[in-house]
Design an enzyme around this catalytic site. Structure first.
Site, PDB file in Angstrom:
ATOM      1  N   LEU A  14       0.812  -1.209   0.000  1.00 29.63           N
ATOM      2  CA  LEU A  14       0.000   0.000   0.000  1.00 29.63           C
ATOM      3  C   LEU A  14       0.852   1.269   0.000  1.00 29.63           C
ATOM      4  O   LEU A  14       2.041   1.231   0.340  1.00 29.63           O
ATOM      5  CB  LEU A  14      -0.908   0.004   1.245  1.00 29.63           C
ATOM      6  N   ALA A  17       3.606   2.269   2.734  1.00 34.35           N
ATOM      7  CA  ALA A  17       4.058   1.056   3.435  1.00 34.35           C
ATOM      8  C   ALA A  17       5.582   1.022   3.572  1.00 34.35           C
ATOM      9  O   ALA A  17       6.111   0.377   4.482  1.00 34.35           O
ATOM     10  CB  ALA A  17       3.560  -0.192   2.720  1.00 34.35           C
ATOM     11  N   SER A  87       1.326  -1.698  -7.307  1.00 33.38           N
ATOM     12  CA  SER A  87       0.955  -2.911  -8.077  1.00 33.38           C
ATOM     13  C   SER A  87      -0.120  -3.734  -7.363  1.00 33.38           C
ATOM     14  O   SER A  87       0.146  -4.831  -6.884  1.00 33.38           O
ATOM     15  CB  SER A  87       2.185  -3.765  -8.412  1.00 33.38           C
TER      16      SER A  87
END
Ligand code: ADP
Length: 198
Positions: A14, A17, A87
């Site tokens: 995320l 992160a 991604s």
């Protein structure tokens, strides 16, 4: 195709992160060990290679396929590539993996894991507050999907580890997979696909 021992270290996770932070730290650590490294940072790619793309599923997939394509070209020519992009979709990550492996290079998926409440507290870019207030459509993890990796080679938990600890864990993973030899250079690629995934 001749195997020139490159690899792609694919960081997924995320926003906030720790992908970019880890990518930079890893780049420095690996450069110090004599590994040729190239970094593909998602935010940076969106300002050049993927300029104009938005955050619909289609555009996100296109963005990831482009990063995957460039990383594959580099990896098959012996470069260690670090990709740092959210991604969010499993299928496209797996597609990039398949293409990379087809070319004889290793694809190492690294799940950069952090619970959303910690991310909202960190709020590095000030985006979670807005997203949680409903002000950002298509914000990954809040108003848009994130599909966690099912079998990443390496997982780091950035709410419990320092940057240095997470980076060392990733390097230990590369060693375990036989991608770095003792002097730290890219090893003879004895990357074992069967043993690869944990
Ligand atoms: P992303 O690239 O995933 O959007 P960033 O790297 O921009 O995330 O931001 C991550 C933030 O989390 C930074 O402020 C970083 O210092 C902090 N952080 C704390 N622990 C870690 C860790 N173990 N790994 C990476 N980042 C961490």
């Amino acid at each position: 195709m001749a195997n020139k021992n490159g690899f792609t270290l694919w960081l997924t996770g995320l926003s906030g992160a720790g992908k970019s932070t880890l990518a930079l730290d890893l780049k420095n650590k690996l450069l110090e060990r004599g590994v040729e490294i190239e970094l593909l940072d998602g935010d940076e790619v969106r300002t050049n290679l993927s300029k104009g793309l938005g955050f619909s599923k289609e555009d996100r997939d296109t963005n990831i396929r482009r990063i995957g394509y460039v990383s594959r070209l580099l990896a098959r020519n012996g470069v260690g590539v670090i990709s740092a992009a959210i991604s969010p979709y499993r299928e496209v990550r797996d597609e990039v993996r398949a293409e990379t492996e087809k070319d004889g290079a290793a694809f190492i998926e690294v799940f950069v894991k952090c619970p959303i409440d910690v991310l909202a507290q960190r709020d590095v870019k000030g985006l979670y507050k807005k997203a949680l207030a409903g002000e950002i459509k298509e914000f990954t993890g809040v108003s848009d999907p994130y599909e966690e990796p099912l079998g990443p080679e390496i997982t780091v938990e950035t709410d419990r580890e320092t940057v240095d600890e997470s980076a060392r864990k990733i390097i230990a993973g590369l060693e375990r997979l036989g991608l770095l030899n003792e002097s730290g250079k890219l090893g003879d690629l004895n990357y074992n696909l069967a043993a690869g995934r944990r």
